[in-house]
Design an enzyme around this catalytic site. Structure first.
Site: not given
Ligand code: TEU
Length: 575
Positions: A102, A210, A341
């Site tokens: 990530d 992200d 998530h």
């Protein structure tokens, strides 16, 4: 060369997301960690996934479970050490599984040394690394309405936080502990590229980026159109902003160009349109391999936003996904997901976890996995894990839900109504520990888990499912195997069938003379679907049906095809 031979490797790959906090805990502190992941690699290999995407494990105060990074080049001690990380990379690679990290570079933690330095005063050499602005013209610092723009944070409240020491505000699109980096500043960009190269040199196989479509803001910082809460919608000014393509092309040149390894890049992009997504993923433009779009996971958001859910309109879902299937595929590429998530569990959200838990979990899995694009499986999804049983505010852990609860109650909403929305849509639903077995804490930890284990782990767990060929786990395994085995799944074109049907999701994939037909009843009533199966039934989700592999011939009868509640059928016709 055929289209298949030319195609990048990730077109036939399946990615598995690990949220390390909730995957497996090795040391009994109640929080998942890297050695925990290492101890569960058999699970991933058995499932057959090609890539692991690991949510953030970097040093972080954990205000947003690691999406607030205070050091990009170290591992948070909660999760382990750099040696653990290296061991994990090696162990995954030894099993032929790649590791995608990530990358959270729209913002850092407010505890990152860059921000600490930036905050130290207007003359700091790093002042311009973040977005600092004086109060709005005519306002004193801290006065209501003094924020430099009226934008609403994605985590409730304004996007600006006053720094008392200098009387200036800093921008945070997310929590106050997540100040936004200023990508206009080339020093910022080059520091990030250097960090990315550093990780690639350590053997990682790519990045999930992200909110990467938020890195370019309109530098004029215009106000947004205000809503009932007095705050404005800043999206038009920071979603896919003016320089985002330029920045991603620069990143590609600086980080990825010339590395002759099989890498994967996927950009998370709230609010991205398909028109923009084509640009981001057109290989000729050298930006990203694929993006996560949000259109399909917003269809059940009501007038009050994500915490005001409404029933899913199936024809609307089909229209949306069909558009993305048509527009991306020849040029550009889709990533396919229901869960991650941040999203509630698909079986609870769109299925029937009470009456048809196994059937509806496998039905939704079948619908998603056989589209054109790269599918993502979120930990526990392959077990049919359900939403959390979070009853009270004390049960909540997620900063988004907690901020929303506070703001909504302050604004006069009834707490029980706010909680109902959070229970249905909150991110903690996805974050309860993976249910490995029926033992006290589901085999996740020997200590006290950081968030409550779902009480249904007694019957819903991996150990039970490994031995049951009709389990959700084995259905996912079969779907993944089908993608690996049959080129039509990765490379075929896509035609939506029965677009207006209220219950049935059906489509066809074709490659050369091969036809794959997917027909799924997404309701608890029997239906007859007006489709004509041909070839063999290679996969079904009802007990006794083939779990991928040697099929039974379609019975040759013409449409309509009768389907049981939540029944999924996949036919392969080699022509
Ligand atoms: O999420 C970005 C995002 O906009 C949403 O998915 C977000 O989770 C929220 O629910 C909006 O209502 C990414 C990460 O996936 C998320 O976990 C982080 O909290 C966020 O960015 C900030 O880094």
């Amino acid at each position: 060369m055929s289209q298949e031979q030319d195609a990048p490797w990730w077109r036939s790959a399946v990615v598995y997301q690990v949220y390390p906090r909730s995957f497996a805990d090795s040391d009994g502190d109640g929080i998942g960690d890297l050695p925990g992941i290492l101890s569960r690699l058999d699970h991933l290999e058995r499932l057959g996934v090609d890539v692991v995407w690991l949510s953030p494990i970097y040093a972080s105060p954990q205000a947003d479970n690691g999406y607030d990074i205070s050091d990009y080049r170290s591992i948070d001690p909660t999760f382990g050490t750099m040696a653990d990380f290296e061991e994990l990379v090696a162990a995954l690679h030894a099993r032929g599984i790649k590791l995608v990290m990530d990358l959270v570079v729209n913002h850092t933690s407010d505890e990152h040394p860059w921000f600490v330095e930036s905050r130290s005063g207007p003359d700091s050499p790093k002042r311009d690394w973040y977005w600092w602005r004086p109060p709005r013209e005519g306002f004193a610092p801290g006065e209501p309405g003094a924020e430099p723009t009226n934008w609403r944070s994605l985590f409730s409240g304004p996007t600006w936080q006053l720094d008392e020491a200098t009387g200036e505000y800093y921008l945070h699109l997310f929590d106050t502990k997540q100040p936004d980096l200023n990508w206009e500043n080339p020093e910022v960009r080059h520091a990030i590229y250097a960090m990315m190269r550093w990780w690639l040199d350590r053997g990682v196989d790519g990045f999930r980026m992200d909110v990467i479509n938020m890195i370019s803001k309109d530098p004029a910082l215009p106000d947004g159109v205000p809503g009932d809460d007095g705050l404005g919608d800043g999206f038009p000014h920071f979603i896919c902003g003016p320089r985002v393509h330029e920045f991603l092309q620069e990143m590609h040149r600086e980080v990825f160009e010339g590395r002759d390894r099989d890498l994967l890049t996927v950009g998370e992009m709230p609010g991205v349109t398909w028109e923009e997504a084509v640009l981001f993923t057109d290989p000729a433009r050298q930006e990203l391999d694929m993006v996560f779009q949000f259109e399909h996971v917003r269809l059940d958001h009501g007038p009050g936003g994500k915490f005001d859910p409404q029933p899913l309109d199936l024809p609307a879902l089909k229209a949306s996904l069909d558009r993305w299937q048509q527009r991306l595929g020849e040029v550009g590429w889709n990533s396919l997901y229901w869960c991650n998530h941040d999203q509630p569990r698909v079986v609870s959200r769109f299925g029937d976890e009470d009456r048809y838990w196994r059937e509806s979990a496998t039905a939704w899995a079948t619908v998603l996995q056989l589209h054109r694009g790269t599918p993502y499986v979120y930990q526990g999804e392959e077990l049919g894990m359900t939403n959390a049983a979070l009853a009270t505010p004390e049960d909540l852990r997620d900063v988004e839900s907690l901020n929303h609860l506070r703001h909504a109650v302050e604004a006069g909403m009834e707490q029980q109504d706010v909680l109902a929305g959070i229970r249905a849509m909150g991110r903690d639903n996805a974050r309860t520990p993976v249910q490995w077995d029926a033992s006290e804490h589901a085999g996740f930890t020997t200590g006290e888990p950081w968030i409550a284990v779902n009480p249904n782990h007694g019957w819903l767990n991996a150990a039970v499912q490994y031995d049951d060929p009709s389990s959700v786990f084995h259905h996912y395994r079969a779907l993944i195997e089908l993608r690996h085995r049959e080129p039509v799944v990765a490379h075929g074109d896509f035609t939506m069938l029965l677009p207006d049907h209220e219950r049935v999701y059906a489509y066809e994939r074709r490659l050369g003379g091969t036809r794959l037909l997917v027909v799924v009843n997404l309701s608890g009533e029997p239906v007859a679907a007006d489709v004509a199966p041909s070839g063999e039934l290679v996969l079904g989700n009802l007990t006794g049906q083939p779990g991928s592999g040697a099929g039974t011939p379609a019975d040759g009868s013409t449409a309509p095809l009768p389907l049981q509640p939540w029944e999924a059928r996949v036919y392969l016709d080699r022509g």
